[in-house]
Every structure is written in C-alpha cells, then in structure tokens.
Motif scaffolding. Structure first.
Motif, PDB file in Angstrom:
ATOM      1  N   LEU A 122       0.838  -1.192   0.000  1.00  0.00           N
ATOM      2  CA  LEU A 122       0.000   0.000   0.000  1.00  0.00           C
ATOM      3  C   LEU A 122       0.878   1.249   0.000  1.00  0.00           C
ATOM      4  N   PRO A 123       0.431   2.328  -0.635  1.00  0.00           N
ATOM      5  CA  PRO A 123       1.193   3.578  -0.614  1.00  0.00           C
ATOM      6  C   PRO A 123       1.345   4.101   0.819  1.00  0.00           C
ATOM      7  N   LYS A 124       2.469   4.717   1.107  1.00  0.00           N
ATOM      8  CA  LYS A 124       2.740   5.216   2.456  1.00  0.00           C
ATOM      9  C   LYS A 124       1.697   6.228   2.913  1.00  0.00           C
ATOM     10  N   ASN A 125       1.255   7.077   1.998  1.00  0.00           N
ATOM     11  CA  ASN A 125       0.270   8.082   2.393  1.00  0.00           C
ATOM     12  C   ASN A 125      -1.073   7.457   2.751  1.00  0.00           C
ATOM     13  N   LEU A 126      -1.419   6.327   2.099  1.00  0.00           N
ATOM     14  CA  LEU A 126      -2.661   5.624   2.420  1.00  0.00           C
ATOM     15  C   LEU A 126      -2.557   4.961   3.789  1.00  0.00           C
ATOM     16  N   ILE A 127      -1.389   4.375   4.067  1.00  0.00           N
ATOM     17  CA  ILE A 127      -1.176   3.765   5.393  1.00  0.00           C
ATOM     18  C   ILE A 127      -1.286   4.830   6.481  1.00  0.00           C
ATOM     19  N   ALA A 128      -0.651   5.978   6.255  1.00  0.00           N
ATOM     20  CA  ALA A 128      -0.692   7.068   7.237  1.00  0.00           C
ATOM     21  C   ALA A 128      -2.124   7.547   7.463  1.00  0.00           C
ATOM     22  N   GLU A 129      -2.890   7.610   6.378  1.00  0.00           N
ATOM     23  CA  GLU A 129      -4.286   8.052   6.479  1.00  0.00           C
ATOM     24  C   GLU A 129      -5.115   7.052   7.297  1.00  0.00           C
ATOM     25  N   LYS A 130      -4.922   5.751   7.029  1.00  0.00           N
ATOM     26  CA  LYS A 130      -5.660   4.724   7.765  1.00  0.00           C
ATOM     27  C   LYS A 130      -5.257   4.699   9.241  1.00  0.00           C
ATOM     28  N   VAL A 131      -3.954   4.883   9.525  1.00  0.00           N
ATOM     29  CA  VAL A 131      -3.473   4.922  10.914  1.00  0.00           C
ATOM     30  C   VAL A 131      -4.110   6.098  11.645  1.00  0.00           C
ATOM     31  N   SER A 132      -4.165   7.245  10.991  1.00  0.00           N
ATOM     32  CA  SER A 132      -4.750   8.432  11.601  1.00  0.00           C
ATOM     33  C   SER A 132      -6.225   8.222  11.922  1.00  0.00           C
ATOM     34  N   LYS A 133      -6.955   7.602  11.005  1.00  0.00           N
ATOM     35  CA  LYS A 133      -8.376   7.334  11.239  1.00  0.00           C
ATOM     36  C   LYS A 133      -8.566   6.353  12.392  1.00  0.00           C
ATOM     37  N   ALA A 134      -7.726   5.316  12.443  1.00  0.00           N
ATOM     38  CA  ALA A 134      -7.831   4.325  13.518  1.00  0.00           C
ATOM     39  C   ALA A 134      -7.545   4.968  14.866  1.00  0.00           C
ATOM     40  N   LEU A 135      -6.562   5.873  14.917  1.00  0.00           N
ATOM     41  CA  LEU A 135      -6.256   6.575  16.166  1.00  0.00           C
ATOM     42  C   LEU A 135      -7.412   7.464  16.599  1.00  0.00           C
ATOM     43  N   ASP A 136      -8.071   8.104  15.641  1.00  0.00           N
ATOM     44  CA  ASP A 136      -9.228   8.933  15.977  1.00  0.00           C
ATOM     45  C   ASP A 136     -10.356   8.092  16.560  1.00  0.00           C
ATOM     46  N   VAL A 137     -10.544   6.894  16.006  1.00  0.00           N
ATOM     47  CA  VAL A 137     -11.608   6.009  16.485  1.00  0.00           C
ATOM     48  C   VAL A 137     -11.399   5.650  17.959  1.00  0.00           C
ATOM     49  N   GLY A 142      -3.055  12.290  17.493  1.00  0.00           N
ATOM     50  CA  GLY A 142      -1.907  13.078  17.916  1.00  0.00           C
ATOM     51  C   GLY A 142      -0.844  12.293  18.651  1.00  0.00           C
ATOM     52  N   PHE A 143      -1.087  10.982  18.866  1.00  0.00           N
ATOM     53  CA  PHE A 143      -0.123  10.141  19.591  1.00  0.00           C
ATOM     54  C   PHE A 143       0.766   9.334  18.641  1.00  0.00           C
ATOM     55  N   GLU A 144       0.748   9.653  17.380  1.00  0.00           N
ATOM     56  CA  GLU A 144       1.460   8.848  16.373  1.00  0.00           C
ATOM     57  C   GLU A 144       2.928   8.603  16.714  1.00  0.00           C
ATOM     58  N   THR A 145       3.620   9.596  17.224  1.00  0.00           N
ATOM     59  CA  THR A 145       5.073   9.476  17.420  1.00  0.00           C
ATOM     60  C   THR A 145       5.454   8.998  18.818  1.00  0.00           C
ATOM     61  N   ARG A 146       4.473   8.754  19.661  1.00  0.00           N
ATOM     62  CA  ARG A 146       4.785   8.267  21.009  1.00  0.00           C
ATOM     63  C   ARG A 146       5.358   6.849  20.955  1.00  0.00           C
ATOM     64  N   ARG A 147       6.250   6.554  21.913  1.00  0.00           N
ATOM     65  CA  ARG A 147       6.739   5.181  22.085  1.00  0.00           C
ATOM     66  C   ARG A 147       5.772   4.422  22.993  1.00  0.00           C
ATOM     67  N   ILE A 148       5.703   3.119  22.812  1.00  0.00           N
ATOM     68  CA  ILE A 148       4.774   2.306  23.577  1.00  0.00           C
ATOM     69  C   ILE A 148       5.043   2.408  25.076  1.00  0.00           C
ATOM     70  N   TRP A 149       6.320   2.456  25.445  1.00  0.00           N
ATOM     71  CA  TRP A 149       6.635   2.493  26.874  1.00  0.00           C
ATOM     72  C   TRP A 149       6.298   3.835  27.505  1.00  0.00           C
ATOM     73  N   GLU A 150       5.923   4.812  26.684  1.00  0.00           N
ATOM     74  CA  GLU A 150       5.491   6.108  27.205  1.00  0.00           C
ATOM     75  C   GLU A 150       3.976   6.167  27.436  1.00  0.00           C
ATOM     76  N   MET A 151       3.290   5.098  27.109  1.00  0.00           N
ATOM     77  CA  MET A 151       1.824   5.068  27.181  1.00  0.00           C
ATOM     78  C   MET A 151       1.364   4.364  28.449  1.00  0.00           C
ATOM     79  N   SER A 152       0.227   4.786  28.986  1.00  0.00           N
ATOM     80  CA  SER A 152      -0.379   4.113  30.136  1.00  0.00           C
ATOM     81  C   SER A 152      -0.984   2.786  29.697  1.00  0.00           C
ATOM     82  N   GLY A 153      -1.402   1.975  30.661  1.00  0.00           N
ATOM     83  CA  GLY A 153      -2.006   0.684  30.330  1.00  0.00           C
ATOM     84  C   GLY A 153      -3.249   0.834  29.478  1.00  0.00           C
TER      85      GLY A 153
END
Length: 373
Positions: A122-137, A142-153
């Motif tokens: 898949l094109p990179k821009n399409l992947i980025a768009e789908k990731v953004s939509k999934a995060l909104d859901v 806005g958490f795209e660049t966070r590391r997993i160990w920086e996130m709460s449970g």
C-alpha cells in the motif's frame, strides 16, 4: 450437554451468521479441551465466552482465530469452512491480554504494521491516512510518534485495538484484554469497547472469566464448563433464568438451598430442604417429584424486616458498599446467606447492625428451582 428445548446454535429471526461451530471438538493428547461445540455467532453482535480456567473458552477463541484446528467438526467464517485456513488469511484480528505491542516502535508504526505486510504494498500516504483514522476512532489522535513504553495501560490497550481494527476484520477476538487494568480503568474501557463495537459494526467475541465484564458488555453470553457449552443467552436471560445451579452460581451471586421436589403445581414447585423446611419456588425447566434440586435466591431479592412471623435471623456481618449494603445473616433453620439492601431502603428504615435479630423473606417467584448439577 444437551437440554430440552435448547439449541446453542439458534439465532433470532433475521440475524445473519458470521461465524459458526458445527459439532466441534478439540483434543490435546488425552485432554478434551472442547467437546461437541455448536454455536452460531451473529453478524454485528458482542458475544462473550464466560467460564473458569480450563472450561474451553480460550480454545474456542483460538479455533476461530486459526491458531488451533478442530480435531472434529467444522469452524465456519462467513459460511465457509476454515479448518485448514491459515490465521493470517482469515478476516479476523485478535487483541491479546498483554497486547503484544512492539516496544521499539512508535504508536503509528505499531498500528500500521499489518498494513505494511500486505501485498501488493500500500502507498505510504494511504497507510498514514488509515493509521490516523484508527487513532481517531480510539481517541488517540496526535499520539502517532509516542513510544509504547510512554503510554499508560489504558492507552496501550487502545493502541492494540487500533491495530486490530485497521484492517477492518469481520471478526474481532478479545482474549481477556482488560485483565491487566485496575478496576476503575477496566470499567471505563468496558464502555469504550461497547461504544467502539457499535460504532464500527464489527462482530466482537470476548473471552473472560469475569462475570461482571461479560454481563456489562455482551449482547449474548456463552457459558462454558468442562469444554462444553452449558447455556447461551442475553445477560438478563442468564441472570434471571439460569439453566442450572452452575450457571446461577457463575453469573452473578446467589444463595443456594438444596432439597428434593415434593409437589409440582402449575408454575410452582414445593421443595423439602435438607433441614426439613418446605419452600416454594419457580422451576426454570421441568421438574418431577423426588428430583434433587437447588433453590436459588439472589441476594437482592431477599428483604429484611425488623418484625414479622416465622424463624428469625441474626446479622453476622455488614459491609457498606455505597449503592447498597451487603449483609451476611444466619437464619435459624436455613443457615447463612447473603442479602443486598439498596441504599434507599437504608435511608428510609435505617441500617441493621451486626448482632441485630430480624426476619428475612422473599417472594416465591424469586426462588428459582434449578437442576442441582
């Protein structure tokens, strides 16, 4: 375990089947982990497998996912037998208890990982768009660049959900995903999952041993024991009309009094308890004179009185729980049992205290006569 008039494969009229077990059994050596499962899962429903450790619920989930193949019978997805179809080729995604996130990746990289494995790419821009939509859901925009160990449970769990839904699966499998969360966060995430399921319209299948979790989240619950399906129904059906003592004891809290049926009249049965008392109740299924049964009475169905007739009870313990008070009382002939008194009743009549002598009663319709097995 077959029951008269009961078919675990039945759905309501008009419901479309998205997944199905047909006479499915699974053996691990000499251990029969799943025994003759017959179950239809409706498109768009939230179904929970509920039962103690070793009851077969996780085995059932893993057979849907493709991580295990049935020893006998067929597993179907969208009408097609998938016994030999690899997990990655099924329209199914799974959220594990410990999330299985990649700690060295960012949130966006974790969520988009599955998309990057697709061929053709898949094109990179399409992947980025789908990731953004999934995060909104899952409310993590806005958490795209966070590391997993920086996130709460709770945030990690949302990342796992976003990764699972980004491929738009027909079936989302949840293997005790809330077990690692504290009580307050677990309740919040239960609501989140319900809202997410309604928003997406994806069929959710949850495995849990937590009855409160299953009752609060599910459209239907499949109660399992020793590899078998014992009863399938809505949370209210299982709570109000459990098929036997096992279901009544596992779905909610109940007081049990064992005895034998002495008389059956219409919708009532008389039961002589082991202590000699005669109690009336409502049979859930057909019973006969001489049959060993259990009377089940939910704690909230029992009323405590300061005056009355008959045998007395003494308060052994009192626990204030906010919306209600839990009493452990000892009856002169019935022994010890639990009573839940609502907050409003406590405000109107005043609370009982440890050591108080009182009277306990319930309606015959609240006393369910159940198969004792």
């Amino acid at each position: 375990m077959k029951h008269e008039g009961y078919d675990a494969s039945t759905l309501a009229a008009g419901q479309k089947t998205i997944a199905e077990f047909r006479n499915v059994s699974k053996r691990f050596g000499s251990v029969l982990a799943a025994n003759d499962l017959n179950l239809r899962i409706a498109k768009g429903e939230f179904l929970s497998f509920l039962g103690p450790s070793g009851c077969g619920k996780t085995t059932a989930l893993r057979m849907l996912a493709g991580f295990e193949a049935p020893s006998e019978g067929d597993v179907l997805l969208d009408g097609e037998v998938v016994n030999n179809l690899d997990a990655h080729r099924r329209p199914v995604n799974m959220v594990f208890q410990h999330y299985a996130l990649f700690p060295h990746m960012t949130v966006a990289q974790n969520i988009g990982y599955g998309l990057k494995q697709q061929r053709p790419r898949l094109p990179k821009n399409l992947i980025a768009e789908k990731v953004s939509k999934a995060l909104d859901v899952v409310r993590l925009g806005g958490f795209e660049t966070r590391r997993i160990w920086e996130m709460s449970g709770g945030q990690q769990q949302r990342v796992a959900l976003a990764r699972a839904i980004i491929n738009e699966p027909k079936l989302l499998l949840l293997d005790e995903p809330l077990a690692a969360l504290d009580r307050k966060l677990r309740k919040e995430m239960q609501i989140e999952l319900q809202n997410l399921q309604r928003q997406l319209g994806i069929t959710f299948v949850l495995v849990t041993h937590d009855q409160e979790e299953a009752l609060s989240m599910s459209d239907r619950i499949c109660v399992m024991k020793d590899g078998r399906i014992v009863q399938v129904g809505s949370p209210q059906e299982l709570y109000d009309r459990p098929r036997n003592r096992y279901v009544a004891g596992f779905v909610g809290t109940s007081n049990f009094f064992d005895g034998k049926v002495t008389k059956v009249t219409g919708t009532r049965a008389s039961v002589r308890l082991e202590n000699g008392d005669e109690v009336e109740g409502s049979p859930v299924s057909q019973v006969s004179v001489g049959q060993s049964v259990s009377i089940s009475v939910r704690p909230e169905q029992i009323k405590l009185h300061r005056s009355g007739d008959g045998a007395t009870a003494r308060v052994l313990n009192r626990i204030f729980l906010g919306e209600h008070t839990e009493y452990l009382v000892k009856h002169d002939t019935l022994g010890e049992f639990l009573v839940l008194s609502p907050r409003q009743s406590e405000l109107n009549d005043g609370p009982f205290n440890t050591g108080d002598v009182l009277f306990a009663s319930w309606e015959a319709s609240a006393a369910l006569v159940l198969d004792s097995k």
